[in-house]
Design an enzyme around this catalytic site. Structure first.
Site, short mmCIF file in Angstrom:
data_model
loop_
_atom_site.label_atom_id
_atom_site.label_comp_id
_atom_site.label_asym_id
_atom_site.label_seq_id
_atom_site.Cartn_x
_atom_site.Cartn_y
_atom_site.Cartn_z
N GLY A 47 0.87 -1.38 -0.15
CA GLY A 47 0.08 -0.17 0.04
C GLY A 47 1.00 1.23 -0.07
CB SER A 48 0.27 4.64 1.20
OG SER A 48 -1.10 4.64 0.32
#
Lengths: 379, 620
Positions: free
Chosen positions: B329-330
């Site tokens: 993810g981020s």
């Protein structure tokens, strides 16, 4: 000077006096001494085989004393008496064997014992002496070598008790019975031709015996003997452990009471049938040869006695008893070192146990009787 | 008359002569027979003597192996994690038992034997070695031992054995890193050094117990004993004893206090956390939730309990920290940003407008930002602090998948970290080549975009994320994480420290680029608009972090469809990476909360608790 001469004379007289004593009590000193030596060695081996238990040694000692007493008692009988008893003893023996066959007690899966109410008795033991006696008695009636008809009758005399004992079943004793009778025939001058022909005829007979005459356990014993490794934990175990005991003994042995095979329980039946392995493990090749030498001494003395016997009956019987003794020694030592199948024949005078010892010593009593009751014969 | 007389005399001589010949023949045969016996004895006792001596010795002498004492496991502060406790077990040797059923019934009258224990006994019976005792009961108490001792003579083949059994005093704490030992199974028997393990019944199955099996096990000792035909020992000479060498004590890098805090911080959530000291790679906490009690496995877990553990949808036996693979993810954005700076594609302060979505040329599809209305003018710092997707879509496109592959690869994405634990998963680093190989398809531009925000094909393990965080914290100095702090030989008292293994330093030409990224990550926690600003309240140190959310797939894919649970199962995984203090980082943490929703609310608070526990109570 005079005293010297007197001493010498007195020694000689003392010597002859002791000789006279022996003669009077019908003792053959060489035989007695070698038997006592053997019994002594046997007790030493038994002490080790019996986990150093003096109990067992004392029991065996008592048996030996009784057996020696029986030997000396029989030695007092004259050979003529023994000869006269032969047919009666044999007849009695056969009757008892039949009785055992019909009503005998069963012990260890075999019918061997006859309970006479006050004592249990193994008639096959009696037959070990009665068979050679009756065959010697029967053959001595005519000139030797025996004629065919007489030979056939003699063979029947041997076969009847042999088969009865084999059916008990007691393979070892029946072999001994047959051998003791056959030895009489052999010593009576059975023709070599006849011996060879009957040997050839014997081979198919063994096949018939194998097929119909043997119990499973007997067949198994023979098979195991032929290849012990097929059943290393079952029947082959005895033979394997016994050869290990003997082989690991080496030349000098592991020392008295130091046999690991016997003391750690690997060796089965070590007080009885396999006592030679115990001895051989602890005393090695040298000890074993010395033990065999004692046996050889006894056998040699037996043969000398039989050759010097004064009549045919004495010769044949003494010879047969001696050769039967030889068979005992050979079969027992042969089976424990893996040469012969395990047939359950004890090592004479060394194996723990009384019954066969009494028979054996009675046989030596007969030998002594034959040797010490000498008639003067005019030449 | 004289004629007859001479005939009888002649016959007498003939007979005597005949007998003498026969007697001599018999004597010769006798000599031959004795010769045969002596020849046989000579063969056995002289020629084959050595052979039979060997057989006789084999009969007599047994080599009895003595098990070594397994090394203990401590945490970095000397808190005991695995020990050996004396335990009395009841064993049966079927070879010595005539009627097994009767004996079992008798035993059941004396002590409690559960059906499960009986079942396990019968299962073990099928695969045991000859004359080996089969355990029926473990941990006999005093009363039970006394009952058996009193009836011992009526229970041949039943033995009470005292042995040291592994015990994990902390129970479920840190079970995924400690692992457990279990009875040696058939498969292991085939590959083991048979003599070294001849007295050993247990072997490390997973975790440190497995990875450091060699050090923990020690060396077997031997005692030569004399046994009789029944196998009973009759003599054991202390002179003929080789003492076993005890296994080595291990000191793990784990701080069990921090570990406990971390495990509690997860509450009922599933997930994983790995905390690493970025200076040396030491793993401070290593969490995979839920955990399990390793003590269950030591003496053979019964099928039912094992089945429950194995088939539980929570998958407690699965080591998520080591083997769980999640889209980063981020949390990957600082890496992508660093790559952009290094490749001179972006500059600090250089902004682009984020309208809330991104579109490729000749493509109708809108690649959405998590913030529908967009972030407005966004530079790299803002893009990291607020986790703007559009900024990174744009950067990814110019960076290309090839350069992303290069930089992510430098940080270790897609390859195992090399931690000293077995069974590490490698994650997945996508590339054109990989796509062609794995999917037989070319790389599509849209895939470049989502790779830039840590979605798509990229997979990382929590351990890898922690290592990446540690690398960020130390400005690119990579270091191999490890769980072994020190080894102590029980025969000597000194600790032998286990050195750290530095790996390659990531080649960044402009060191200032690190500062830009780290500053942005610090603002994630401490900035007014930082996604993790919620955890900065009363924080007495500076922390740099990055939140992330990962779309759910993989783990949840093979689950059964369950109406009630589906809602939670579909929620995104929450991620958070952080290190602190920013100036002199001493701890780097990666947290994944499965189906936790957003990284800021579910994962970041856990990291805060862990870092607090580590930094504020003081390092030892």
């Amino acid at each position: 000077m005079v005293s010297f001469a007197r001493t010498e004379f007195s020694d000689e007289s003392r010597l002859s006096a002791s000789r006279k004593l022996l003669q009077r009590f019908h003792i053959d000193l060489p035989l007695l001494l070698s038997l006592m030596l053997l019994a002594g060695v046997g007790l030493i081996a038994l002490y080790s085989a019996g986990e150093a238990s003096s109990d067992i040694v004392i029991k065996q000692l008592v048996r030996l004393l009784i057996a020696f007493a029986i030997m000396l008692a029989i030695a007092q009988l004259s050979p003529d008496t023994i000869e006269n008893w032969s047919p009666w003893l044999f007849g009695l023996g056969v009757i008892m064997l039949v009785a055992v066959f019909l009503w005998g007690d069963i012990g260890k899966g075999a019918r061997r014992w006859l309970d006479l109410g006050f004592v249990s008795f193994q008639p096959s033991e009696l037959m070990k002496l009665a068979v050679p006696m009756v065959v010697a008695w029967y053959l001595a009636e005519a000139t030797l070598p025996p004629r065919p008809v007489r030979l056939l009758v003699a063979i029947v005399l041997i076969l009847v008790p042999t088969i009865l004992v084999a059916r008990q079943p007691d393979l070892g004793t029946s072999i001994v019975l047959a051998a003791s009778g056959i030895f009489v025939l052999f010593l009576a001058g059975l023709r070599w031709r006849t011996i060879i022909i009957s040997f050839i005829l014997f081979l198919p007979l063994t096949w018939v015996m194998w097929q119909y005459g043997m119990h499973d356990y007997q067949r198994k014993r023979v098979l195991t003997f032929l290849n012990p490794e097929t059943d290393p934990l079952g029947s082959g175990y005895h033979i394997i452990q016994s050869t290990i005991a003997i082989g690991s003994g080496g030349i000098y042995g592991k020392g008295w009471l130091n046999g690991t095979q016997s003391h750690l329980d690997f060796l089965p039946e070590r007080k009885t049938d396999f006592i030679f392995s115990v001895f051989s493990e602890e005393f090695g090749l040298i000890g074993s040869i010395l033990l065999l030498a004692i046996y050889a001494l006894i056998i040699a003395r037996g043969l000398v006695i039989s050759v010097n016997a004064q009549d045919t009956f004495g010769r044949l019987l003494a010879g047969s008893i001696t050769l039967t003794f030889l068979v005992y020694v050979f079969v027992n030592t042969g089976m424990v070192n893996g040469l012969l199948p395990v047939v359950g024949i004890p090592l004479p005078l060394v194996s723990y146990g009384g019954t066969s010892m009494v028979t054996l010593m009675a046989g030596f009593g007969i030998l002594m009787s034959i040797h010490t009751h000498r008639k003067l014969i005019a030449t | 008359m004289p004629k007859i007389s001479s005939l009888t005399i002649k016959d007498h001589f003939r007979e005597t002569h005949l007998f003498q010949v026969r007697a001599i023949t018999a004597a010769v045969i006798g000599v031959v027979l004795f010769g045969i016996i002596i020849a046989r004895l000579f063969y056995l006792q002289v020629i084959s003597h050595d052979h039979y001596t060997t057989l006789s010795e084999d009969n007599r002498v047994n080599i009895l192996p003595i098990p070594p004492i397994r090394g203990l496991i401590y945490d970095r502060n000397g808190v005991l994690l695995a020990q050996n406790l004396p335990s009395f077990s009841l064993e049966l040797v079927p070879e010595h038992i005539d009627n097994l059923q009767e004996t079992l019934e008798h035993l059941q009258q004396l002590i409690d034997i559960s059906p499960a224990e009986l079942k396990r006994f019968h299962e073990l019976r099928k695969k045991k070695r000859r004359f080996e005792g089969i355990p029926l009961r473990f941990r006999l108490n005093e009363v039970e031992r006394a009952r058996i001792a009193v009836n011992q003579d009526r229970l041949p083949g039943v033995e009470v054995n005292a042995e040291l059994t592994r015990h994990y005093p902390q129970g479920e704490v840190a079970s995924h890193i400690i692992g457990y030992v279990g009875r040696i199974n058939e498969q292991e028997l085939e590959t083991l050094d048979a003599s070294r393990y001849s007295a050993t019944r247990h072997i490390g199955k997973v975790g440190v117990e497995r990875s450091y099996e060699d050090q923990l096990h020690g060396e077997v000792g031997f005692q030569r004993v004399e046994s009789n035909a029944q196998g009973r020992i009759v003599n054991a000479d202390p002179e003929e004893r080789t003492l076993p060498i005890p296994g080595q004590h291990l000191y793990l890098t784990i701080d069990s206090k921090v570990q406990k805090v971390a495990e509690q911080a997860f509450a009922d959530n599933n997930g994983a956390l790995v905390a690493i000291d970025p200076r040396n790679g030491e793993v401070i906490a290593f969490v995979s939730m839920p955990t399990y009690d390793p003590n269950l496995f030591v003496n053979g877990i019964d099928r039912k309990t094992y089945g429950e553990l194995r088939d539980s949808p929570e998958r407690p036996l699965f080591n998520r920290a080591l083997q769980g693979q999640y889209p980063p993810g981020s949390t990957i954005k600082p890496l992508i940003g660093l790559a952009g700076l290094e490749e001179n594609l972006i500059r600090p302060g250089e902004a682009l407008k984020c309208p809330g979505y991104y579109m490729l040329k000749n493509d109708e599809r809108r690649y959405r930002d998590w913030k529908k209305e967009g972030h407005g003018q966004t530079d790299l710092t803002k893009a990291i602090v607020e986790s703007c997707d559009v900024y990174f879509y744009d950067l990814s496109l110019v960076l290309t998948i090839d350069r992303m592959e290069k930089y992510l690869g430098l940080f270790g994405v897609g390859s195992p970290t090399g931690i000293d634990l077995r069974g590490e998963a490698s994650g997945l680093l996508p590339s054109r080549e990989w796509k062609r190989r794995a999917h037989r398809l070319p790389w599509f531009p849209g895939e470049t975009l989502i790779t830039g925000i840590g979605q798509g094909f990229t997979l990382t393990t929590p351990l890898q994320l922690a290592e990446i965080t540690a690398t960020l914290a130390s400005n690119g100095q990579r270091i191999t994480p490890r769980v072994l702090h020190a080894i102590r030989d029980p025969l000597y008292s000194e600790l032998e420290l286990h050195g750290s293994r530095q790996a390659e330093k990531i080649p960044i030409k402009n060191p200032h680029n690190w500062q830009v990224v780290i500053d942005a990550m610090t603002e994630v926690v401490h900035g007014l608009r930082g996604t993790a600003r919620g955890i900065s309240h009363k924080m007495p140190y500076k922390m740099a972090g990055k939140t992330g959310t990962a779309q759910v797939f993989g783990i949840a894919q093979d689950e059964e469809y369950d109406e009630e649970k589906i809602a939670k199962k579909l929620r995104d995984h929450a991620l958070f990476i952080a290190f602190a203090p920013v100036d002199e980082p001493r701890i780097a943490v990666a947290v994944i909360v499965e189906n936790g929703g957003s990284g800021s609310s579910a994962a970041a608070p856990i990291a805060r608790k862990v870092i607090d526990a580590y930094l504020l109570t003081g390092e030892s």
